[in-house]
Enzyme design. Structure first.
Site, mmCIF file in Angstrom:
data_model
loop_
_atom_site.group_PDB
_atom_site.id
_atom_site.type_symbol
_atom_site.label_atom_id
_atom_site.label_comp_id
_atom_site.label_asym_id
_atom_site.label_seq_id
_atom_site.Cartn_x
_atom_site.Cartn_y
_atom_site.Cartn_z
ATOM 1 N N ASN A 1 0.789 -1.167 -0.037
ATOM 2 C CA ASN A 1 0.049 0.086 0.083
ATOM 3 C C ASN A 1 0.893 1.170 -0.086
ATOM 4 O O ASN A 1 0.546 2.271 -0.660
ATOM 5 C CB ASN A 1 -0.959 -0.035 0.988
ATOM 6 C CG ASN A 1 -2.147 -0.827 0.992
ATOM 7 O OD1 ASN A 1 -2.642 -0.843 -0.094
ATOM 8 N ND2 ASN A 1 -2.880 -1.434 1.905
ATOM 9 N N HIS B 1 -3.286 2.862 -2.272
ATOM 10 C CA HIS B 1 -4.357 1.882 -1.874
ATOM 11 C C HIS B 1 -5.066 1.443 -2.988
ATOM 12 O O HIS B 1 -5.826 0.558 -2.778
ATOM 13 C CB HIS B 1 -5.013 2.830 -0.680
ATOM 14 C CG HIS B 1 -4.431 3.207 0.518
ATOM 15 N ND1 HIS B 1 -4.365 2.183 1.351
ATOM 16 C CD2 HIS B 1 -3.668 4.024 0.840
ATOM 17 C CE1 HIS B 1 -3.642 2.813 2.543
ATOM 18 N NE2 HIS B 1 -2.982 3.907 2.305
ATOM 19 N N ASP C 1 -6.017 -2.230 -3.068
ATOM 20 C CA ASP C 1 -7.540 -2.895 -3.204
ATOM 21 C C ASP C 1 -7.566 -3.753 -4.494
ATOM 22 O O ASP C 1 -8.312 -4.907 -4.274
ATOM 23 C CB ASP C 1 -8.414 -1.776 -3.391
ATOM 24 C CG ASP C 1 -8.762 -0.946 -2.302
ATOM 25 O OD1 ASP C 1 -8.186 -1.554 -1.172
ATOM 26 O OD2 ASP C 1 -9.324 0.116 -2.386
ATOM 27 N N GLU D 1 -5.909 -7.638 5.414
ATOM 28 C CA GLU D 1 -5.440 -8.467 4.437
ATOM 29 C C GLU D 1 -5.554 -9.998 4.633
ATOM 30 O O GLU D 1 -4.905 -10.877 4.265
ATOM 31 C CB GLU D 1 -4.097 -8.157 4.092
ATOM 32 C CG GLU D 1 -3.057 -8.232 5.224
ATOM 33 C CD GLU D 1 -2.977 -7.133 6.315
ATOM 34 O OE1 GLU D 1 -1.950 -7.114 7.190
ATOM 35 O OE2 GLU D 1 -3.923 -6.230 6.273
#
Length: 394
Positions: A271, A276, A280, A307
């Site tokens: 990330n 981000h 995702d 996660e």
């Protein structure tokens, strides 16, 4: 439903069902209407036969004999009508059958008095009108058909009263007008009953629609409450509920149950380095990889944390559970999803902890999940990108 709302928002007396709504209403009410018509026909036959028998006993022989022939018209007409209303048929055909049956019933009642003459003449014409009025009141049929029954009764009454030697022409017309007013009032009442029945039907449709909408909304809310919005799989809450249901189910003969706790290695670093949005996308792709390695619909995966993913494998041996976990780990690595900041590999990898019990009596859902979590911790501690099986008692 827009048409339903429009009709209900207007005045009750203006309700007119047309098209599909009328078809649905008739379809819904046919069984009850047919049952009433059949019952009415049977009772008319019964009363006709009883009356004929009493007349034979109480009346002079000549008068009783004169009533037999016209009285015999009624039973077959009523019986045929009742028989042909046993099953739904073409609307117009069944209404025509009913009208034909009613004509012969009314004619039979009228001719009984006409043939007997004297005091029986007008008395049976009045009885005929009473029979017609009873049909108008209780037959839930289209108003046009109701009007035809009324017209037949009044027409027969006027025809035979004009021929009545004991009544002057003016008296016949006056009596017909009098009874016409009464039958028209009865038809208005019948129309009111029909409108109220149709309104009740519309209210029922609206209520069913609202209940269906509410159930649909509740189902969507329930789905949202149990689904992870990013990945589309179950969330932690749903998975724990599913585990509890599994533990409460009859699982006799199952090979065992396994729980896999999967964690994306160095996901925070991914990330931080790629953003981000890329994180995702990585989560969604990893979920797809996990699902593609499950054995079927009886296996389940849920997003347990940021996660972390929890996989439940019912009816599975320990060796098979390790094999599924290994396939998941290798498939994620083979996918070559970028994670340049990872300390394990330039690609995305996962660590998996496996817990297995041969019988659900050996551990609670919380215990087997805790075992998988401990095995995952050891997988991370021993270098990540590996599968570790929990050893020992819960």
């Amino acid at each position: 439903m827009a048409e339903v709302e429009q009709l209900l928002n207007g005045r009750t007396r203006d309700i007119r069902l047309e098209g599909e709504l009328l078809r649905l209403f008739q379809e819904r009410s046919w069984s009850r209407t047919a049952k009433i018509i059949r019952s009415w026909m049977i009772w008319v036959i019964f009363i006709d036969v009883i009356t004929l028998g009493l007349n034979a006993i109480l009346l002079p022989k000549a008068a009783a004999l004169s009533m037999v022939a016209p009285a015999c018209i009624l039973p077959p007409a009523a019986l045929a009508t009742a028989f042909l209303w046993r099953k739904p048929g073409a609307d117009k055909l069944q209404i025509t059958i009913l009208l034909a049956g009613m004509f012969f019933i009314l004619l039979s009642v009228a001719l009984v008095g006409v043939n007997a003459g004297g005091e029986f003449y007008e008395r049976h014409l009045n009885i005929m009108l009473f029979v017609a009025v009873s049909a108008i009141i209780i037959f839930a049929i289209p108003m046009a058909a109701t009007g035809i029954i009324a017209a037949m009764a009044l027409g027969l009454y006027l025809f035979f009263q004009i021929r009545n030697p004991a009544m002057a022409m003016g008296s016949s017309e006056a009596a017909t007008l009098f009874f016409t007013a009464g039958i028209v009032a009865t038809m208005v009442s019948r129309r009111t009953i029909t409108i109220l029945a149709q309104k009740a039907f519309l209210l029922e449709l609206r209520d069913k629609s609202r209940v269906a909408e509410l159930a649909d909304a509740n189902a969507r809310l329930e789905l949202l409450a149990r689904t992870d919005s990013l990945t589309g799989i179950a969330n932690r809450r749903w998975m724990m509920e599913m585990l509890n249901r599994l533990w409460n189910a009859d699982v006799a003969g199952m090979a065992g149950v396994a729980v896999l706790m999967c964690d994306i290695d160095h996901f925070k670093a991914l990330n931080d380095s790629l953003g981000h949005g890329e994180g995702d996308r990585c989560l969604v792709k990893v979920v797809g990889i996990i699902q593609s390695n499950l054995r079927g619909s009886h296996d389940h995966v849920a997003r347990y944390g940021g996660e972390e993913f929890l996989v439940v494998l019912p009816d599975i041996t320990e060796e098979e559970a390790i094999e599924v976990a290994t396939q998941i780990r290798e498939s994620v690595e083979t996918a070559s999803l970028p994670n340049p900041a990872s300390g394990v590999s330039p690609c995305v990898t996962v660590s998996i902890g496996v817990s297995h019990v041969e019988s659900i009596q050996m551990a609670t859902p919380e215990q087997i999940q805790s075992q998988a979590d401990k095995a995952l911790y050891r997988a991370k501690e021993s270098g990540r990108n590996r599968v570790v099986l929990h050893q020992g008692k819960p």
